[in-house]
Design a protein around this motif. Structure first.
Motif, PDB file in Angstrom:
ATOM      1  N   ALA A 270       0.846  -1.194   0.000  1.00 30.78           N
ATOM      2  CA  ALA A 270       0.000   0.000   0.000  1.00 30.78           C
ATOM      3  C   ALA A 270       0.880   1.243   0.000  1.00 30.78           C
ATOM      4  O   ALA A 270       1.741   1.396   0.871  1.00 30.78           O
ATOM      5  CB  ALA A 270      -0.907   0.003   1.229  1.00 30.78           C
ATOM      6  N   GLY A 271       0.677   2.117  -0.989  1.00 31.87           N
ATOM      7  CA  GLY A 271       1.324   3.430  -0.996  1.00 31.87           C
ATOM      8  C   GLY A 271       0.404   4.370  -0.242  1.00 31.87           C
ATOM      9  O   GLY A 271      -0.765   4.541  -0.610  1.00 31.87           O
ATOM     10  N   ILE A 272       0.899   4.932   0.850  1.00 31.34           N
ATOM     11  CA  ILE A 272       0.059   5.706   1.768  1.00 31.34           C
ATOM     12  C   ILE A 272       0.518   7.154   1.799  1.00 31.34           C
ATOM     13  O   ILE A 272       1.715   7.423   1.845  1.00 31.34           O
ATOM     14  CB  ILE A 272       0.215   5.142   3.217  1.00 31.34           C
ATOM     15  N   MET A 273      -0.433   8.093   1.794  1.00 30.37           N
ATOM     16  CA  MET A 273      -0.115   9.504   2.046  1.00 30.37           C
ATOM     17  C   MET A 273      -0.617   9.810   3.452  1.00 30.37           C
ATOM     18  O   MET A 273      -1.762   9.478   3.788  1.00 30.37           O
ATOM     19  CB  MET A 273      -0.820  10.389   1.014  1.00 30.37           C
ATOM     20  N   LEU A 274       0.227  10.430   4.250  1.00 29.83           N
ATOM     21  CA  LEU A 274      -0.208  10.831   5.589  1.00 29.83           C
ATOM     22  C   LEU A 274      -0.754  12.250   5.503  1.00 29.83           C
ATOM     23  O   LEU A 274      -0.046  13.183   5.133  1.00 29.83           O
ATOM     24  CB  LEU A 274       0.973  10.828   6.550  1.00 29.83           C
TER      25      LEU A 274
END
Ligand code: AMP
Ligand code: GLY
Length: 436
Positions: A270-274
């Motif tokens: 999973a590529g996650i943006m915070l």
């Protein structure tokens, strides 16, 4: 057990290195592999996308488990074909590979199962795409629905650029068939991290986090690449954040995929943006990241073959608690051929055989072969992944660059600042703890 690993990059070298250490592994084959993988596996000259030949080889050799590294063979249906032939496989079905192979599929799944992600629209018609862009303004993100060798994402800074890009993509001129359907989505501004989990169709085994550096130049400048370095864990990772990613993103995806009739078995990346500390999903991949896998495998402690076999057999729950992650940071510096990611030099000699490295260092090969004189030569854009452990990120970085400097390769280059954000955060933390 006889194991066939499919792929030829640094990711596959890292997987091969762990698999070969398993007591249960009696034979390890790798197709097509590289010169580094040849040190721990028998190389099989079959292309990773030659599904017929791979199934034939696995059948002839009575392979017990096939582990698939890259996404392309999964999208082509390799896992389905192996299962039909009665061979166990760690890697997802063609239907499940749509999570990576079709952005539209992935976004619709998120919408249906309430998984936090950027607001979006799906388009095949340029006029409707342009109207959507004008309504939402810039910056705005355009993505080809299909795989486009990592190049199918454009962040448009103006409405004009977005409209031109949409028209070019949809005409088939820019990305061929991969772009004849597109996703247009809200631009998310935050810090990115990657999170990995295994799934066996029903159960999830969360692994750990990493961060990569996609740009070719120091300071995260220059053209995009497949990844010039990575480290694990990601510096902003906490137990609480891991729990949120798992509960809000990974678990509902695995439940949703099962409910949709395409249960997911394999690695979910999973590529996650915070965003204000909360995780928002950018993308899914159905494989380990490359180079993220190299630091992951350096930190992994357990029997990888046992874990992947449990995944393939739907028994992941049984191996929970049997894997551990070293607390150290692992950091990988990619050495690439001069010119990469553009046209790059091939077959330049790498002087590596003489170098000695400590146990905290492992040089994974990504694009290497041996020539007739048995010299190691480059055979790809990304060529080596020099990976080191350290108690702090700064120590892991120092160890990795010390190792890089022992390698003589005039035909190659690397970034000199892998891990810089994490080191900056580490220094700020040190200052904060000194002042209180
Ligand atoms: P993807 O192939 O979807 O991961 O996109 C590749 C890269 O584009 C990501 O790693 C992000 O850096 C960037 N990206 C993708 N989607 C967005 C978005 N909605 N907002 C901002 N950046 C994005
Ligand atoms: N390093 C990013 C990827 O493997 O997609």
């Amino acid at each position: 057990m006889k194991v066939l690993l499919v792929g030829s990059g640094g990711r596959e070298h890292a997987l091969a290195w762990q698999l070969a250490q398993s007591e249960r592994c009696s034979a390890l084959y790798c197709a097509p592999g590289n010169a580094g993988i040849a040190e721990c596996a028998d190389i099989v000259p079959i292309n990773a996308e030659d599904v017929d030949a791979l199934v034939g080889f696995a059948t002839d050799k009575a392979v017990d488990l096939v582990v698939v590294g890259p996404e392309a063979p999964l999208v082509l249906g390799l896992a389905d074909r192996l299962k039909d032939a009665g061979i166990k496989v760690f890697g997802c079905s063609k239907a499940a590979a749509q999570l990576e192979g079709s952005k539209g599929f992935m976004k619709d799944l998120c919408a249906k199962y309430d998984i936090p992600t950027a607001a979006y629209g799906r388009f095949t018609d340029a006029e409707r795409a342009v109207a959507f862009i004008k309504e939402h303004g810039a910056p705005i993100v355009l993505k080809t629905d299909g795989l486009a060798a990592g190049k199918g994402v454009i962040i448009a800074q103006s409405v004009e650029e977005a409209c031109e890009t949409a028209q070019e993509m949809l005409s088939g001129a820019a990305f061929g068939d991969a772009g004849t359907e597109i996703v247009i989505e809200e631009f998310l501004d935050g810090e990115e991290l990657s999170f990995f989990a295994l799934a066996d169709g029903q159960s999830v085994l969360p692994l750990t986090s990493a961060q990569d550096h996609k740009r070719a130049g120091d300071g995260d400048t220059g053209p995009n690449t497949g990844g010039m370095g990575a480290y694990s864990p990601a510096h902003m990772m906490t137990e609480e954040l891991g729990r949120k990613i798992n509960e809000r993103i990974i678990e509902p995806t695995i439940r949703g995929m099962a409910a949709e009739g395409c249960p997911f078995t394999g690695v979910l990346f999973a590529g996650i943006m915070l965003m204000d500390g909360e995780p928002v999903l950018l993308e899914f991949n159905v494989r380990f990241g490359d180079p993220e896998c190299q630091p992951l495998m350096m930190r992994f402690s357990g029997d990888l073959l046992e874990v992947l076999l449990a995944g393939a057999e739907g028994r992941l729950d049984e191996v929970k608690g049997r894997i551990h992650w070293r607390r150290d940071t692992a950091l990988c510096v990619v050495m690439a051929a001069n010119g990469y990611p553009g046209a790059y030099e091939k077959h330049s000699v790498i002087m590596l055989d003489h170098a000695e490295f400590g146990h905290e260092v492992k040089v994974f090969h990504a694009g290497t072969v041996r020539d007739e004189q048995n010299q190691l030569v480059s055979a790809g854009g990304r060529v080596l992944g020099v990976t080191a452990l350290g108690a702090a990120v700064s120590q892991a970085q120092a160890n990795a660059y010390e190792a890089v400097d022992k390698i003589t390769w005039p035909g190659g280059f690397c970034r000199r600042d892998i891990g810089w954000r994490a080191i900056e955060a580490e220094e700020n933390n040190d200052k904060a703890s000194m002042s209180c």
